[in-house]
Design an enzyme around this catalytic site. Structure first.
Site, PDB file in Angstrom:
ATOM      1  N   HIS A  80       0.871  -1.175   0.000  1.00 39.80           N
ATOM      2  CA  HIS A  80       0.000   0.000   0.000  1.00 39.80           C
ATOM      3  C   HIS A  80       0.911   1.229   0.000  1.00 39.80           C
ATOM      4  O   HIS A  80       1.564   1.526   1.010  1.00 39.80           O
ATOM      5  CB  HIS A  80      -0.912  -0.006   1.221  1.00 39.80           C
ATOM      6  CG  HIS A  80      -1.918  -1.115   1.207  1.00 39.80           C
ATOM      7  ND1 HIS A  80      -2.376  -1.736   2.348  1.00 39.80           N
ATOM      8  CD2 HIS A  80      -2.551  -1.713   0.160  1.00 39.80           C
ATOM      9  CE1 HIS A  80      -3.257  -2.666   2.010  1.00 39.80           C
ATOM     10  NE2 HIS A  80      -3.379  -2.673   0.696  1.00 39.80           N
TER      11      HIS A  80
ATOM     12  N   GLU B   5       2.094  -4.255  11.553  1.00 43.39           N
ATOM     13  CA  GLU B   5       1.519  -2.915  11.425  1.00 43.39           C
ATOM     14  C   GLU B   5       2.229  -1.960  12.382  1.00 43.39           C
ATOM     15  O   GLU B   5       2.543  -2.320  13.516  1.00 43.39           O
ATOM     16  CB  GLU B   5       0.026  -2.938  11.775  1.00 43.39           C
ATOM     17  CG  GLU B   5      -0.831  -3.780  10.839  1.00 43.39           C
ATOM     18  CD  GLU B   5      -1.326  -3.019   9.633  1.00 43.39           C
ATOM     19  OE1 GLU B   5      -0.951  -1.833   9.479  1.00 43.39           O
ATOM     20  OE2 GLU B   5      -2.093  -3.596   8.842  1.00 43.39           O
TER      21      GLU B   5
ATOM     22  N   GLU C 230       1.543   3.993   2.839  1.00 43.08           N
ATOM     23  CA  GLU C 230       1.941   3.603   4.194  1.00 43.08           C
ATOM     24  C   GLU C 230       3.453   3.742   4.366  1.00 43.08           C
ATOM     25  O   GLU C 230       4.195   2.777   4.555  1.00 43.08           O
ATOM     26  CB  GLU C 230       1.449   2.180   4.484  1.00 43.08           C
ATOM     27  CG  GLU C 230      -0.086   2.114   4.443  1.00 43.08           C
ATOM     28  CD  GLU C 230      -0.642   0.709   4.632  1.00 43.08           C
ATOM     29  OE1 GLU C 230       0.144  -0.243   4.851  1.00 43.08           O
ATOM     30  OE2 GLU C 230      -1.876   0.559   4.553  1.00 43.08           O
TER      31      GLU C 230
ATOM     32  N   HIS D 144       3.284  -3.010   7.127  1.00 43.50           N
ATOM     33  CA  HIS D 144       2.273  -2.010   6.796  1.00 43.50           C
ATOM     34  C   HIS D 144       2.314  -0.886   7.824  1.00 43.50           C
ATOM     35  O   HIS D 144       3.043  -0.960   8.810  1.00 43.50           O
ATOM     36  CB  HIS D 144       0.871  -2.641   6.813  1.00 43.50           C
ATOM     37  CG  HIS D 144       0.599  -3.552   5.677  1.00 43.50           C
ATOM     38  ND1 HIS D 144      -0.286  -3.255   4.661  1.00 43.50           N
ATOM     39  CD2 HIS D 144       1.085  -4.785   5.389  1.00 43.50           C
ATOM     40  CE1 HIS D 144      -0.326  -4.255   3.796  1.00 43.50           C
ATOM     41  NE2 HIS D 144       0.501  -5.208   4.217  1.00 43.50           N
TER      42      HIS D 144
END
Length: 262
Positions: free
Chosen positions: A41, A212, A44, A139
């Site tokens: 993504h 994350e 990010e 991420h």
């Protein structure tokens, strides 16, 4: 580092390269493999700081880094969606796809980076000299604090318990990592993610996670005040750390060694 190789996996539509790094010292020995990817993504950006921290530590002269290079192959794809990053997209690729929903059957035309990386992982997994131990997709999260992980759910309870060990180690080494935010699931909408797909493809000796990191801040145990993820915060906490393995400053750049120590 005795061997830090930068290789191109694929040339993309707009002539950008999909690069990956390989860090190892004794290529002839049987090796354990850790495979990291980031920026699927493109918006990010904190994921790039995590990758940079891991790379900086692995190529350092720290004794733990030297041991890791002797015994583990690290394959790192720091930017899985380079076209999306260049174009300023937040989530999608040049062709308008959320690539992290297409791991099951990536098209060499529509999802060329996924197709190339998946082929490489499958190829290495079939090499009898290599044991693929970890796949970790990095991420950044826009609403939650701290660093945390997503893992998979399996029918085998013993495998489930083994999968929880690495997040617990991260929690011990990184004050900003939250095990309470870490979760294990098999949501249908996440079936096309790297973590879910490879968790089903690889055998039960492999561990697949999504890592994350919050976009903005973290809270340490016993504190009610969030600490922003900034360069200054990382430097201050790194400077005043009394135990080298517990370099604080979050799962950003200095935190690569916390990740590697774990």
């Amino acid at each position: 580092c005795s061997a830090l190789l930068l290789q191109s996996l694929k040339k993309l539509f707009q002539e950008r390269e999909l690069d990956h790094l390989c860090c190892l010292r004794n290529p002839e020995r049987e090796k354990k493999l850790v495979f990291l990817t980031a920026r699927v993504h493109p918006g990010e950006s904190p994921a790039s700081f995590v990758c940079q921290g891991v790379i900086d530590f692995l190529v350092s002269q720290h004794p733990v880094a030297q041991i890791l290079r002797d015994h583990v192959i690290f394959k790192i794809v720091p930017m899985l969606n380079p076209d999306g990053v260049y174009l300023g997209n937040y989530r999608c690729s040049l062709m308008g796809f959320d690539l992290n929903r297409h791991w099951q059957d990536p098209s060499p035309w529509a999802h060329p980076t996924l197709h190339a990386v998946k082929q490489l992982i499958v190829q290495m997994n079939q090499d009898p000299r290599v044991s693929l131990e970890f796949y970790i997709d990095v991420h950044a999260h826009s609403t939650m604090l701290n660093g945390f992980m997503y893992g998979n759910v399996f029918e085998d309870e013993e495998r489930v318990q083994r999968q929880a060990v690495f997040p617990r180690l991260l929690c011990q080494n990184a004050p900003d990592f939250s095990f309470s935010n870490t979760s294990f699931n098999r949501d249908v909408v996440k079936a096309g993610t790297g973590r879910r797909f490879l968790g089903g493809l690889l055998d039960d000796t492999s561990y697949c996670y999504t890592l994350e990191v919050s976009f903005y801040s973290y809270m340490t145990a016993g504190s009610n005040a969030p600490v922003p993820y900034t360069e200054e915060t990382c430097i201050l906490q790194y400077t005043h750390s009394s135990q080298e393995p517990k370099v604080t400053g979050a799962l950003m750049e200095p935190d690569g060694r916390k990740f590697s120590f774990s």
